[in-house]
Design a protein around this motif. Structure first.
Motif, mmCIF file in Angstrom:
data_model
loop_
_atom_site.group_PDB
_atom_site.id
_atom_site.type_symbol
_atom_site.label_atom_id
_atom_site.label_comp_id
_atom_site.label_asym_id
_atom_site.label_seq_id
_atom_site.Cartn_x
_atom_site.Cartn_y
_atom_site.Cartn_z
ATOM 1 N N MET A 64 0.983 -1.384 0.028
ATOM 2 C CA MET A 64 -0.050 -0.058 -0.162
ATOM 3 C C MET A 64 0.973 1.184 0.007
ATOM 4 O O MET A 64 1.736 1.224 0.652
ATOM 5 N N ARG A 65 0.493 2.181 -0.765
ATOM 6 C CA ARG A 65 1.383 3.374 -0.919
ATOM 7 C C ARG A 65 0.277 4.388 -1.479
ATOM 8 O O ARG A 65 -0.769 4.378 -1.474
ATOM 9 N N HIS A 66 0.907 5.773 -1.980
ATOM 10 C CA HIS A 66 0.336 6.833 -2.202
ATOM 11 C C HIS A 66 -0.792 6.644 -3.132
ATOM 12 O O HIS A 66 -0.322 5.806 -4.312
ATOM 13 N N HIS A 67 -1.857 7.064 -3.422
ATOM 14 C CA HIS A 67 -2.931 6.678 -4.361
ATOM 15 C C HIS A 67 -2.427 7.179 -5.762
ATOM 16 O O HIS A 67 -2.961 6.733 -6.805
ATOM 17 N N LEU A 68 -1.413 7.986 -5.764
ATOM 18 C CA LEU A 68 -0.950 8.385 -7.204
ATOM 19 C C LEU A 68 0.213 7.731 -7.629
ATOM 20 O O LEU A 68 0.691 8.138 -8.723
ATOM 21 N N THR A 69 0.963 6.765 -7.060
ATOM 22 C CA THR A 69 1.883 5.964 -7.297
ATOM 23 C C THR A 69 1.794 4.877 -8.445
ATOM 24 O O THR A 69 0.371 4.505 -8.333
ATOM 25 N N PRO A 70 2.573 4.424 -9.322
ATOM 26 C CA PRO A 70 2.040 3.248 -10.074
ATOM 27 C C PRO A 70 1.752 2.093 -9.419
ATOM 28 O O PRO A 70 1.810 1.679 -8.207
ATOM 29 N N LEU A 71 1.112 1.356 -10.418
ATOM 30 C CA LEU A 71 0.533 0.026 -10.049
ATOM 31 C C LEU A 71 1.586 -0.776 -9.711
ATOM 32 O O LEU A 71 2.598 -0.987 -10.221
ATOM 33 N N ARG A 72 1.581 -1.675 -8.408
ATOM 34 C CA ARG A 72 2.597 -2.677 -8.216
ATOM 35 C C ARG A 72 1.993 -4.069 -7.944
ATOM 36 O O ARG A 72 0.581 -4.261 -7.717
ATOM 37 N N ALA A 73 2.580 -5.247 -7.802
ATOM 38 C CA ALA A 73 2.101 -6.493 -7.764
ATOM 39 C C ALA A 73 1.414 -6.735 -6.573
ATOM 40 O O ALA A 73 0.379 -7.312 -6.463
ATOM 41 N N MET A 74 1.949 -6.346 -5.244
ATOM 42 C CA MET A 74 1.348 -6.277 -3.989
ATOM 43 C C MET A 74 -0.088 -5.688 -4.043
ATOM 44 O O MET A 74 -1.004 -6.088 -3.500
ATOM 45 N N ASP A 75 -0.308 -4.387 -4.879
ATOM 46 C CA ASP A 75 -1.717 -3.991 -5.050
ATOM 47 C C ASP A 75 -2.433 -4.947 -5.841
ATOM 48 O O ASP A 75 -3.894 -5.209 -5.337
ATOM 49 N N HIS A 108 0.116 -5.339 5.920
ATOM 50 C CA HIS A 108 0.360 -4.459 4.864
ATOM 51 C C HIS A 108 0.592 -2.954 4.985
ATOM 52 O O HIS A 108 1.430 -2.701 4.380
ATOM 53 N N PHE A 109 -0.548 -2.663 5.533
ATOM 54 C CA PHE A 109 -0.525 -1.154 5.806
ATOM 55 C C PHE A 109 0.373 -0.828 6.823
ATOM 56 O O PHE A 109 1.207 0.329 6.661
ATOM 57 N N ALA A 110 0.694 -1.617 7.801
ATOM 58 C CA ALA A 110 1.801 -1.248 8.858
ATOM 59 C C ALA A 110 3.229 -1.240 7.981
ATOM 60 O O ALA A 110 4.066 -0.590 8.261
ATOM 61 N N TYR A 111 3.178 -2.199 7.021
ATOM 62 C CA TYR A 111 4.827 -2.415 6.414
ATOM 63 C C TYR A 111 4.860 -1.054 5.449
ATOM 64 O O TYR A 111 5.880 -0.505 5.597
ATOM 65 N N GLY A 112 3.908 -0.737 4.863
ATOM 66 C CA GLY A 112 4.160 0.574 4.167
ATOM 67 C C GLY A 112 4.175 1.524 4.611
ATOM 68 O O GLY A 112 4.904 2.565 4.264
ATOM 69 N N TRP A 113 3.741 1.729 5.954
ATOM 70 C CA TRP A 113 3.861 3.053 6.826
ATOM 71 C C TRP A 113 5.218 2.809 7.489
ATOM 72 O O TRP A 113 5.869 4.069 7.632
ATOM 73 N N LEU A 114 5.831 1.899 7.898
ATOM 74 C CA LEU A 114 7.369 1.850 8.373
ATOM 75 C C LEU A 114 7.987 2.148 7.155
ATOM 76 O O LEU A 114 8.922 2.722 7.452
ATOM 77 N N ARG A 115 7.796 1.793 5.908
ATOM 78 C CA ARG A 115 8.845 1.957 4.941
ATOM 79 C C ARG A 115 8.754 3.419 4.320
ATOM 80 O O ARG A 115 9.573 3.822 3.699
ATOM 81 N N ALA A 116 7.740 4.122 4.714
ATOM 82 C CA ALA A 116 7.173 5.310 4.026
ATOM 83 C C ALA A 116 8.458 6.438 4.189
ATOM 84 O O ALA A 116 8.535 6.375 5.734
ATOM 85 N N ASP A 120 7.685 9.839 4.239
ATOM 86 C CA ASP A 120 6.956 10.697 4.721
ATOM 87 C C ASP A 120 5.664 9.956 5.604
ATOM 88 O O ASP A 120 4.646 9.578 4.723
ATOM 89 N N ARG A 121 5.793 9.466 6.501
ATOM 90 C CA ARG A 121 4.735 8.696 7.325
ATOM 91 C C ARG A 121 3.578 9.304 7.456
ATOM 92 O O ARG A 121 2.504 8.971 7.330
ATOM 93 N N TRP A 122 3.603 10.792 7.716
ATOM 94 C CA TRP A 122 2.368 11.373 8.026
ATOM 95 C C TRP A 122 1.492 11.484 6.771
ATOM 96 O O TRP A 122 0.426 11.466 6.445
ATOM 97 N N GLY A 123 2.403 11.696 5.527
ATOM 98 C CA GLY A 123 1.992 12.094 4.124
ATOM 99 C C GLY A 123 1.056 10.713 3.889
ATOM 100 O O GLY A 123 0.237 10.618 3.419
ATOM 101 N N PHE A 124 1.909 9.289 4.183
ATOM 102 C CA PHE A 124 1.389 8.063 4.106
ATOM 103 C C PHE A 124 0.008 7.933 4.644
ATOM 104 O O PHE A 124 -0.909 7.335 4.083
#
Length: 250
Positions: A1-12, A56-64, A66-70
């Protein structure tokens, strides 16, 4: 999971498929078209899927970076990921809508899969595991339930037996009695061995690959060497020009 404007990825894509499964399970429970034991099994599976969503959400937040932006860009995924609130499960349709919007842009999926090899491999392994678990449980229950002397009488029995078989543990507390059931069991055993071999290979490749920090450090070192080489060539050319100018002077 990532910003809604980023490209499509396999995990999506995997999360979108799981969202469809989750909505389907909740729909069956709402309309009450299954036995109480099946309804309870569907509730437990749906809860497991929700925990996958949260992980999945927690993993995306930890790797972001800008966590607040995520959080601001992805907070609406959280309500549909709460395992104890089935009425909010329809919020997972937002994930499906996002993937649909990205697919409308006709992305090059093959290029995406090649670019994100690790994520694509992990998504493929998880998708195959969930597919084998669901199909194997359903087929085994359809074959064995109601058969004289069968040990697999409930959906939970079929689910437990399929999980144990795919994991190559083989407790032996439940075994198929029919020839058709044993044939399905043989296929699941072979798939389970191959599945865990793929997991082992994937984990080994992760350990062999350079870490992100090491790779970044290597790239910076390479750029520094290129810069130094360019400076040396420039100084050498300057010395050559000076020598030529001195030779021309009387």
């Amino acid at each position: 999971m990532r910003h809604h404007l980023t490209p499509l990825r396999a995990m999506d894509l995997l999360m979108a498929i799981l969202s469809l499964v989750s909505v389907g399970l909740v729909s069956v429970r709402w309309f009450g078209v299954a036995t109480p034991q099946t309804m309870q099994l569907f509730y437990d599976i749906d809860s497991l899927i929700c925990y996958i969503f949260l992980a999945h959400f927690a993993y995306g937040w930890l790797r972001a970076e800008d966590r607040w932006g995520f959080l601001k860009a992805n907070w609406f995924y959280l309500p549909g990921s709460l395992p104890m609130v089935e009425s909010l499960r329809w919020a997972r349709l937002i994930q499906l809508w996002r993937v649909y919007q990205l697919l409308r842009n006709q992305p090059d999926l093959l290029t995406m899969f090649r670019r994100e090899r690790n994520e694509t491999t992990l998504s493929g392994i998880l998708l195959l595991f969930f597919l084998l678990l669901g199909v194997g449980s359903g087929v085994m229950f359809w074959i064995e339930a109601g058969h004289p002397g069968s040990q697999i009488e409930t959906p939970y029995d079929a689910f437990w037996w399929t999980l144990v078989t795919l994991s190559t543990v083989g407790y032996g507390d439940l075994v198929p009695k029919t020839e058709q059931g044993r044939f399905v069991a043989s296929l699941l055993i072979l798939f389970g061995v191959g599945l865990y071999a793929a997991i082992s290979g994937f984990m080994a490749s992760l350990f062999l690959q350079p870490r992100h920090g090491e790779k970044r450090e290597e790239e910076l070192r390479f750029k520094l060497l290129q810069t130094q080489q360019t400076q040396m060539l420039a100084e050498l050319q300057s010395l050559r020009d000076e020598i030529r100018q001195l030779k021309r002077e009387p």
